[in-house]
Write an enzyme that holds these catalytic residues in place. Sequence first.
Site, mmCIF file in Angstrom:
data_model
loop_
_atom_site.group_PDB
_atom_site.id
_atom_site.type_symbol
_atom_site.label_atom_id
_atom_site.label_comp_id
_atom_site.label_asym_id
_atom_site.label_seq_id
_atom_site.Cartn_x
_atom_site.Cartn_y
_atom_site.Cartn_z
ATOM 1 N N HIS A 15 0.833 -1.202 0.000
ATOM 2 C CA HIS A 15 0.000 0.000 0.000
ATOM 3 C C HIS A 15 0.869 1.255 0.000
ATOM 4 O O HIS A 15 0.631 2.195 -0.765
ATOM 5 C CB HIS A 15 -0.903 0.018 1.232
ATOM 6 C CG HIS A 15 -1.948 -1.044 1.257
ATOM 7 N ND1 HIS A 15 -3.299 -0.755 1.267
ATOM 8 C CD2 HIS A 15 -1.866 -2.399 1.282
ATOM 9 C CE1 HIS A 15 -3.989 -1.877 1.301
ATOM 10 N NE2 HIS A 15 -3.135 -2.888 1.323
ATOM 11 N N ASP A 117 -5.804 6.091 1.436
ATOM 12 C CA ASP A 117 -5.990 4.674 1.130
ATOM 13 C C ASP A 117 -7.412 4.280 1.506
ATOM 14 O O ASP A 117 -8.010 4.818 2.438
ATOM 15 C CB ASP A 117 -4.980 3.841 1.920
ATOM 16 C CG ASP A 117 -4.981 2.373 1.527
ATOM 17 O OD1 ASP A 117 -5.965 1.667 1.839
ATOM 18 O OD2 ASP A 117 -4.010 1.909 0.919
ATOM 19 N N GLN A 346 11.325 -8.980 -5.298
ATOM 20 C CA GLN A 346 10.410 -9.546 -6.296
ATOM 21 C C GLN A 346 10.516 -8.871 -7.661
ATOM 22 O O GLN A 346 10.557 -9.557 -8.688
ATOM 23 C CB GLN A 346 8.969 -9.469 -5.784
ATOM 24 C CG GLN A 346 7.954 -10.084 -6.742
ATOM 25 C CD GLN A 346 6.612 -10.290 -6.101
ATOM 26 O OE1 GLN A 346 6.475 -11.113 -5.212
ATOM 27 N NE2 GLN A 346 5.614 -9.540 -6.543
ATOM 28 N N HIS A 361 0.656 -15.435 -4.954
ATOM 29 C CA HIS A 361 -0.561 -15.317 -4.154
ATOM 30 C C HIS A 361 -1.583 -14.389 -4.800
ATOM 31 O O HIS A 361 -2.718 -14.309 -4.344
ATOM 32 C CB HIS A 361 -0.213 -14.803 -2.762
ATOM 33 C CG HIS A 361 0.331 -13.402 -2.739
ATOM 34 N ND1 HIS A 361 1.339 -12.968 -3.571
ATOM 35 C CD2 HIS A 361 -0.001 -12.320 -1.986
ATOM 36 C CE1 HIS A 361 1.611 -11.703 -3.321
ATOM 37 N NE2 HIS A 361 0.807 -11.280 -2.369
ATOM 38 N N TRP A 364 -2.560 -7.689 -5.638
ATOM 39 C CA TRP A 364 -2.700 -6.880 -6.852
ATOM 40 C C TRP A 364 -1.372 -6.303 -7.324
ATOM 41 O O TRP A 364 -1.115 -6.225 -8.536
ATOM 42 C CB TRP A 364 -3.716 -5.756 -6.640
ATOM 43 C CG TRP A 364 -4.072 -5.077 -7.926
ATOM 44 C CD1 TRP A 364 -3.787 -3.795 -8.293
ATOM 45 C CD2 TRP A 364 -4.760 -5.661 -9.041
ATOM 46 N NE1 TRP A 364 -4.248 -3.538 -9.563
ATOM 47 C CE2 TRP A 364 -4.862 -4.668 -10.044
ATOM 48 C CE3 TRP A 364 -5.301 -6.923 -9.288
ATOM 49 C CZ2 TRP A 364 -5.480 -4.901 -11.274
ATOM 50 C CZ3 TRP A 364 -5.927 -7.154 -10.512
ATOM 51 C CH2 TRP A 364 -6.010 -6.152 -11.486
ATOM 52 N N GLU A 385 -8.455 -10.219 -0.975
ATOM 53 C CA GLU A 385 -9.116 -10.239 -2.282
ATOM 54 C C GLU A 385 -8.392 -11.119 -3.287
ATOM 55 O O GLU A 385 -8.711 -11.125 -4.476
ATOM 56 C CB GLU A 385 -9.228 -8.804 -2.822
ATOM 57 C CG GLU A 385 -8.039 -8.283 -3.602
ATOM 58 C CD GLU A 385 -6.811 -7.940 -2.775
ATOM 59 O OE1 GLU A 385 -5.799 -7.521 -3.357
ATOM 60 O OE2 GLU A 385 -6.864 -8.092 -1.532
#
Length: 472
Positions: A15, A117, A346, A361, A364, A385
């Site tokens: 985030h 957020d 990553q 996983h 998003w 989600e």
Amino acid sequence: MKSELIFLPVPAFGHLVGMVEMAKLFISRHENLSVTVLISKFFIDTGIDNYNKSLLAKPTPRLTIINLPEIDPQKYLLKPRCAIFPSLIENQKTHVRDVMSRMTQSESTRIVGLLADILFVDIFDIADEFNVPTYVYSPAGTGFLGLAFHLQTLNDDKKQDVTEFRNSDTELLVPSFANPVPAEFSPSIFLEKDGRHDVLLSLYRRCREAKGIIVNTFEELEPYAINSLRMDSMIPPIYPVGPILNLNGEGQNSDEAAVILGWLDDQPPSSVVFLCFGSFGSFPENQVKEIAMGLERSGHRFLWSLRPCISEGETTLQLKYSNLELPAGFLDRTSCVRKVIGWAPQMAVLAHEAVGGFVSHCGWNSVLESVWYGMPVATWPMYGEQQLNAFEMVKELGLAVEIEVDYRNEYNKSDFIVKADEIETKIKKLMMDGKNSKIRKKVKEMKEKSRVAMSENGSSYTSLAKLFEEIM
């Protein structure tokens, strides 16, 4: 007089990075705009401290970072998981008010908006005190955003008890999806009967008060979802401005990254399958052993980011794994073809030519990163989600293969185990060019579209220009 935007990110790594990178994008696109980012300390995600230090070490002109005073973690960590961040921002309201008060007293600054957020929208109360326009940042995709609004509408307008969808075979006709969506793919918090779903529903009610919703996505990736939300007059204007990514890798451990990337340098092109499940992505020991056996049997080289379990109430993420969790002799038998690590850089891994597939996983940010680098994905969602993201990637967009979409791991309480045989089969499918060439081709095409979207006159470039017209 300079125009100032205030950004209020949730202090979870994905985030926070998304909003800071967005702030940099805003500044680069508008010379008369400055951004102040207010960061809260969060005890669980230790990666935030490193990222924060990297921001302070390399200041960006017209970008101000303010670290808000620490809040006693007992005031929010004892809350149900879904209420942790809303409770955190409730305790920060006084400090945010102080910052905004100082800024409004300056004759050289005009606050043109507060961007929060989606988990921090209760801060709108403070913005309203200063008559500052409010905007929402959604770190999740537009498909999920549409589902959340749909569930909130069912609950409020249709008087449907959405918790009844838990463990049901119901398929929902969600406006943001072309295909019927299994209700069980909704985030589990929406389906809890203990009242926790009310916390989430209240956030999406509050979102409707905003002047706009900024989403980290792009038109070409989610055209159906974006158009559906734009057609709903009860939802604020949608501004897809992504993909916004941490391309420079701020906040990463450079020494550990060098070792990992050095190992990849020694591997053949497109030969390595990369497994990484996010900051909270850990498995119980019996599932770890099944993954290990599946990897070994697949015969493919692999880079596996393996983290120990986090228990409810723990205040720090653990980045290292224990050899005791792996099958006896596994590390010795696979020593020539594998690297098992804790933390992983990553973005840098996905960009490396040795990597040919990504078991994810489906957070998003990971979806966007895989698209940006044209990396085929095998979906293994775990919480939040992510089941819905996996459904969208596989069924709606055709950009991924499915390992498992029904797996849920809330604090490692899942009784469901994915067996080694299935893991082996799906990894082979992911890495084999023959059977999987259609997906690889689509991912490569979407990679090019993602870059065009961010370039001059691209869809996200144009969307941001429209947002500036609204804000300024």
